[in-house]
Design a protein around this motif. Structure first.
Motif, PDB file in Angstrom:
ATOM      1  N   UNK A 292       8.009   0.179   3.795  1.00 14.21           N
ATOM      2  CA  UNK A 292       9.456  -0.112   3.560  1.00 14.21           C
ATOM      3  C   UNK A 292       9.763   0.976   2.533  1.00 14.21           C
ATOM      4  N   UNK A 293      11.146   2.365   2.745  1.00 17.22           N
ATOM      5  CA  UNK A 293      10.956   3.633   1.639  1.00 17.22           C
ATOM      6  C   UNK A 293      11.209   3.533   0.684  1.00 17.22           C
ATOM      7  N   UNK A 294      11.112   5.088  -0.095  1.00 15.30           N
ATOM      8  CA  UNK A 294      11.003   4.658  -2.095  1.00 15.30           C
ATOM      9  C   UNK A 294      11.220   6.314  -1.545  1.00 15.30           C
ATOM     10  N   UNK A 295      12.092   6.540  -2.370  1.00 19.45           N
ATOM     11  CA  UNK A 295      12.509   7.898  -2.895  1.00 19.45           C
ATOM     12  C   UNK A 295      11.099   8.159  -3.812  1.00 19.45           C
ATOM     13  N   UNK A 296      10.476   9.953  -3.510  1.00 16.64           N
ATOM     14  CA  UNK A 296       9.667  10.370  -4.283  1.00 16.64           C
ATOM     15  C   UNK A 296      10.651  11.298  -5.660  1.00 16.64           C
TER      16      UNK A 296
ATOM     17  N   UNK B 127       0.922  -1.240   0.077  1.00 14.88           N
ATOM     18  CA  UNK B 127       0.064   0.049  -0.339  1.00 14.88           C
ATOM     19  C   UNK B 127       0.979   1.109  -0.303  1.00 14.88           C
ATOM     20  N   UNK B 128       1.032   2.474  -1.348  1.00 11.19           N
ATOM     21  CA  UNK B 128       2.005   3.041  -1.030  1.00 11.19           C
ATOM     22  C   UNK B 128       0.990   4.221   0.212  1.00 11.19           C
ATOM     23  N   UNK B 129       1.989   4.872   0.761  1.00 15.36           N
ATOM     24  CA  UNK B 129       1.611   5.900   1.606  1.00 15.36           C
ATOM     25  C   UNK B 129       1.896   7.031   1.708  1.00 15.36           C
ATOM     26  N   UNK B 130       1.847   8.007   0.385  1.00 16.78           N
ATOM     27  CA  UNK B 130       2.247   9.162  -0.008  1.00 16.78           C
ATOM     28  C   UNK B 130       1.699  10.050   1.187  1.00 16.78           C
ATOM     29  N   UNK B 131       1.370  10.458   2.045  1.00 22.82           N
ATOM     30  CA  UNK B 131       1.218  10.929   2.777  1.00 22.82           C
ATOM     31  C   UNK B 131       1.776  10.255   4.256  1.00 22.82           C
ATOM     32  N   UNK B 132       2.871   9.351   4.261  1.00 22.34           N
ATOM     33  CA  UNK B 132       4.127   9.748   4.919  1.00 22.34           C
ATOM     34  C   UNK B 132       5.208   8.929   4.205  1.00 22.34           C
ATOM     35  N   UNK B 133       5.574  10.407   4.867  1.00 23.49           N
ATOM     36  CA  UNK B 133       7.061  11.283   4.093  1.00 23.49           C
ATOM     37  C   UNK B 133       7.533  11.944   5.011  1.00 23.49           C
ATOM     38  N   UNK B 134       9.196  11.891   4.791  1.00 26.05           N
ATOM     39  CA  UNK B 134      10.259  12.592   5.659  1.00 26.05           C
ATOM     40  C   UNK B 134      11.052  13.255   4.498  1.00 26.05           C
ATOM     41  N   UNK B 135      11.958  14.242   4.830  1.00 22.30           N
ATOM     42  CA  UNK B 135      13.412  14.752   4.207  1.00 22.30           C
ATOM     43  C   UNK B 135      14.194  13.808   4.971  1.00 22.30           C
ATOM     44  N   UNK B 136      15.472  13.604   3.961  1.00 21.64           N
ATOM     45  CA  UNK B 136      16.344  12.837   3.925  1.00 21.64           C
ATOM     46  C   UNK B 136      17.610  13.284   3.553  1.00 21.64           C
ATOM     47  N   UNK B 137      18.495  13.799   4.297  1.00 17.16           N
ATOM     48  CA  UNK B 137      19.189  14.181   3.832  1.00 17.16           C
ATOM     49  C   UNK B 137      20.803  13.771   3.423  1.00 17.16           C
ATOM     50  N   UNK B 138      21.195  14.321   2.420  1.00 12.59           N
ATOM     51  CA  UNK B 138      23.453  13.690   2.351  1.00 12.59           C
ATOM     52  C   UNK B 138      23.802  15.419   2.096  1.00 12.59           C
ATOM     53  N   UNK B 139      24.943  14.825   2.391  1.00 10.76           N
ATOM     54  CA  UNK B 139      26.938  16.721   2.005  1.00 10.76           C
ATOM     55  C   UNK B 139      26.547  17.624   2.248  1.00 10.76           C
ATOM     56  N   UNK B 140      26.188  18.290   2.179  1.00 13.25           N
ATOM     57  CA  UNK B 140      26.230  20.096   3.364  1.00 13.25           C
ATOM     58  C   UNK B 140      27.767  20.148   3.889  1.00 13.25           C
ATOM     59  N   UNK B 141      27.530  20.720   4.777  1.00 17.93           N
ATOM     60  CA  UNK B 141      28.490  20.999   5.471  1.00 17.93           C
ATOM     61  C   UNK B 141      28.001  21.447   7.022  1.00 17.93           C
ATOM     62  N   UNK B 142      28.926  21.378   8.521  1.00 12.46           N
ATOM     63  CA  UNK B 142      28.399  21.460   8.960  1.00 12.46           C
ATOM     64  C   UNK B 142      29.157  22.895   9.751  1.00 12.46           C
ATOM     65  N   UNK B 143      28.004  23.751  10.218  1.00 16.45           N
ATOM     66  CA  UNK B 143      28.376  25.710  11.132  1.00 16.45           C
ATOM     67  C   UNK B 143      27.823  25.188  11.868  1.00 16.45           C
TER      68      UNK B 143
END
Ligand code: NTF
Length: 830
Positions: free
Chosen positions: A245-249, A190-206
């Motif tokens: 199970x997770x998949x990217x939008x 069952x796709x659950x498009x309403x359940x989604x989160x932002x995942x981050x990569x790269x960048x820098x620490x300030x």
């Protein structure tokens, strides 16, 4: 408001209705799905349509139960166990779900009405092969058991577009093809498009004084990760489990401006970068490839999961100090270990918590299972790679390590050497993050998967940590397998016998009851039926072999099976060298003598990691030997050798019930547990094994007399390796003769197979093939002798089958619940 009041009460009425279970209602709902979900009518319904139409009615019933289960656990604020695993080797769901719902008879009748045989519809389903081998299949068995035992447990994983590759055998070589399992509609997710989160990569620490930790993670690339739910049918209860199970939008990553400017690859570049994260399961079992994309997969999985766990926790309105009373997180091997750093990061950077308060929550929630001691399997990530992709996490891991080492220095005055040995950061060039060490430091319990394995990790790879944390942190939970799939579903003949003996089907979720079989061991009629069930299963496998390999085998012969991932430590090589010895021996006999021998069909199946040269050569070698033996007129039916291509869960369901003997012959100390050994014995097969993994406990349960054991012991292995290198014994005459046969060229170019000769004797023999070969052949002779004595064989087979109560995954899960998770079961409607 008024509108929602009305609809709420109407809805409550609607969902409280029981879903009808009679044949006519089921048929009507199948018609409805055929017509309105798939645009089909009975005259243009093909097998695939019929499967889909029926599966969707099962899906309806499962969804209802999933909803009820979820509401139930939320209403009682139940602690939830979150089983984090990069792999779930589920296989097929259709038959399993019908049995769980207790509606298989009804569905069989419905498919007949539609003009199809239910067995044929079952074959329409593609395996969900989101795992490599034992570790992934264990995760699937565990989710089944959590649901059946009424625990509030969810699996978390990744939704790979391509699962475990399909193995083709071309000219004897393994060739990999993509597993396009998503081509057909998947009724089970069952796709659950309403359940989604932002995942981050790269960048820098300030450095920012505005956050409590003083750090922020800036300029990162962000992806939206979305949930897909897969309900897990449970037998004998209304509870249903779930694997999220997770998949990217990817859709909103399409760059319309670039597209309009004619830059088509540029327009989709970001979509591809996001999509590729869950494109494919890495096909390595007991091997760590260390690829950057894999690190991203692990983090994406971990980040979405931890955010989801926190989201659900916040809905309870409880204070953070109670987090660990509502949440348990189990790490299935080190693959999800970044979860420790991720939870710590969220608590200190985003929830304004102090380091110590956060760390207390982390260590009370996480627990870690180790599944291997093979050095090449232990995950390490280069510090520069992690620093580039996950800069904040690397900083947190360095801090975790610093505080840990300070604590060690204070509590046990130690030398620099000791500190560098237990440091999470390995001082190599470049530095590496040792994921197992991070998992140990961040967890409150660490377990191995069979007693011998749990003892070995404490004495070897983790011994320094036992000194630091004390012995009690390290426990054993012996693996298990679900009796729903591995007895009830795959072996209907045996199931009927057990049901008749026990008096009802209660053994399916109370497997120790199978011990009642033992009371019938002297009953003539029962013994005959036991034998007949095995013969029928062998006939079913013989048909499968004919269909998949084109080889005709006689199902009256002894079926000798070794099916598992191809790996040097599992020693398929020793098996095939033994086959050559058998072939040589038979060739020297007169035709009359030959006919007098026990006839054998030796069956192999298993995949090799795509980059594993020696394992692939072993596959080619087995096929080359098979070609010669199977076409030798002198040999005929006395010996057949078969390599079944594309081993997978659904193939295992045909293979496992058909063994007379199966081989579990890893070098002592290398196989953490093994789980197919349990499946084979439950199905009345005897085993030939080394003193390794769960073989040891199986022997304890069924009795040493029931099992063929051979080979050196784990504590002797190092010394034998040393001797092979520096004081080699003369080569065993039988093994020399086998090498001579290979070198004669009968199996093809001997140069091609020379690496296999080199790695099975002398200094190259890391897995002690030459050391164990003589005792292996003796054990094989004992197998032949016993098979000639059919009555003794049947007795042992019944005793084995009846004494396997310990090895159900229900027992494993109960052990975890009581000793690690501290969680109680609770049934819907109880
Ligand atoms: C496997 N480990 C072991 O090799 C098996 O002996 C064991 O039965 C299963 O785990 C399940 O516990 C792995 O696959 C890995 F990845 F850890 F190497």
């Amino acid at each position: 408001t008024k509108r929602s009041d009305v609809s709420n009460s109407e809805y409550a009425k609607f969902v409280s209705q029981e879903v009808p279970r009679d044949e006519v209602s089921i048929l009507n709902s199948v018609f409805s799905h055929l017509a309105y979900t798939f645009h089909k009518n009975p005259s243009n319904t093909e097998a695939m349509d019929a499967y889909n139409g029926i599966a969707f009615t099962i899906r309806d019933r499962l969804l209802k139960r999933l909803e009820d289960t979820d509401s139930h656990f939320i209403s009682i604020n139940a602690k939830r166990i979150n089983y984090m695993s990069m792999e779930f080797l589920i296989g097929r769901t259709f038959d399993n779900a019908m049995l769980a719902l207790g509606l298989r008879k009804e569905y069989s009748a419905v498919s007949n009405t539609l003009g199809f045989n239910l067995e044929d519809l079952i074959d329409e389903e593609r395996d969900a092969a989101l795992g490599n081998g034992g570790l992934g299949r264990l995760a699937a068995c565990f989710v089944d058991s959590m649901a059946c035992c009424n625990y509030n447990g969810w699996g978390y994983g990744l939704r790979y577009r391509y699962g475990m590759f399909q193995q083709q055998i071309i000219n004897g070589y393994q060739v990999e093809a993509p597993d396009c399992w998503m081509d057909n509609p998947n009724p089970w997710e069952f796709p659950r498009p309403e359940i989604s989160y932002k995942v981050k990569f790269y960048g820098n620490i300030a450095k920012t004084p505005s956050t409590s930790s003083g750090y922020t993670w800036e300029n990162a690339v962000e992806y939206d990760v979305m949930a897909f739910d897969t309900p897990v049918p449970a037998f004998g209860t209304k509870n249903v489990g779930n694997i999220r199970l997770w998949s990217c939008k990817t859709n909103d990553l399409f760059d319309l401006n670039r597209f309009n400017a004619g830059d088509y690859p540029g327009a989709t570049g970001n979509m591809v970068a996001a999509d590729i994260l869950t494109y494919v399961l890495y096909p390595n079992d007991n091997q760590n490839a260390g690829k950057e994309l894999r690190l991203k997969q692990e983090y994406m999985f971990v980040s979405a999961t931890i955010q989801d766990i926190i989201h659900r926790f916040k809905l309870t309105g409880k204070p953070w100090s109670e987090f660990h009373e509502l949440v348990a997180i189990q790490l299935n091997d080190t693959h999800p270990t970044l979860g420790i750093a991720e939870l710590q990061r969220i608590l200190v950077d985003e929830e304004a918590m102090s380091w110590d308060a956060a760390w207390d929550i982390v260590t009370k929630s996480f627990a870690f299972t180790n599944h291997t001691i093979l050095p090449e399997a232990l995950e390490k990530w280069p510090v520069p790679m992690m620093g580039k992709i996950l800069p904040r996490h690397l900083g947190i891991i360095f801090d975790i390590n610093l505080f840990f080492l300070q604590h060690v220095e204070k509590s046990i005055p130690s030398e620099r050497e000791f500190l560098s040995r237990i440091s999470i950061i390995e001082e190599s060039s470049p530095q590496q993050v040792r994921m197992a060490y991070l998992a140990i430091v961040g967890s409150h319990r660490v377990n191995g998967v069979a007693q011998i394995h749990s003892d070995i990790i404490k004495a070897t790879i983790f011994s320094e940590f036992v000194k630091v944390f004390g012995s009690d942190k390290f426990v054993n939970v012996t693996n298990g397998v679900t009796t729903r799939r591995w007895v009830n579903q795959c072996n209907p003949g045996l199931s009927a016998l057990i049901t008749e003996t026990v008096g009802d089907e209660s053994w399916v979720d109370d497997y120790p009851k199978a011990h009642l079989l033992e009371s019938r061991v002297n009953d003539e009629d029962f013994r005959k039926r036991w034998w007949d069930v095995k013969q029928a299963n062998k006939l079913r496998l013989a048909t499968y072999i004919k269909d998949t390999c084109g080889i005709t085998v006689n199902h009256d012969a002894l079926f000798d099976i070794q099916v598992k991932r191809i790996h040097e430590y599992k020693r398929q090589l020793m098996n095939i060298l033994g086959v050559i010895h058998r072939y040589n021996t038979l060739k020297k006999m007169t035709p009359e003598q030959r006919q007098d021998q026990v006839h054998r069909v030796i069956i192999f199946a298993g995949k090799s990691a795509s980059g594993y040269y020696i394992a692939k050569l072993i596959i080619k070698f087995i096929n080359s030997v098979a070609d010669v033996v199977n076409n030798d007129k002198d040999i005929g039916d006395v010996l057949k050798v078969v390599f079944i291509p594309d081993y997978c869960v659904s193939a295992a369901e045909v293979i496992v019930p058909a063994s007379d003997i199966s081989q579990h012959i890893s070098t002592a100390g290398t196989e953490a547990s093994g789980t197919s050994n349990m499946k084979f014995v439950m199905n009345g097969g005897l085993i030939l094994g080394t003193v390794d993994g769960a073989n040891v406990e199986i022997a304890e349960e069924v009795g040493d007399d029931q099992i063929f054991m051979f080979g050196v012991l784990a504590h002797e292995v190092d010394e034998f390796r040393f001797n092979l290198r520096y004081h080699p014994d003369p080569l065993d005459a039988n093994l020399q003769a086998v090498y001579d046969t290979i070198k004669s060229g009968v199996f093809g170019n001997p140069d091609e197979f020379n690496p296999l000769v080199e790695c099975s004797h002398g200094p190259g023999d890391n897995y002690l093939v030459s050391v164990d070969f003589a005792s292996y052949l003796m054990a094989q002779d004992a197998v032949d002798a016993l098979y000639k004595d059919r009555e003794s064989w049947i007795t042992k087979s019944i005793l084995c089958g009846s004494r396997m109560g310990k090895f159900t995954s229900d027992r494993s899960i109960t052990d975890y619940a009581e000793n690690i998770w501290n969680i109680e079961p609770s049934a819907v409607d109880a």
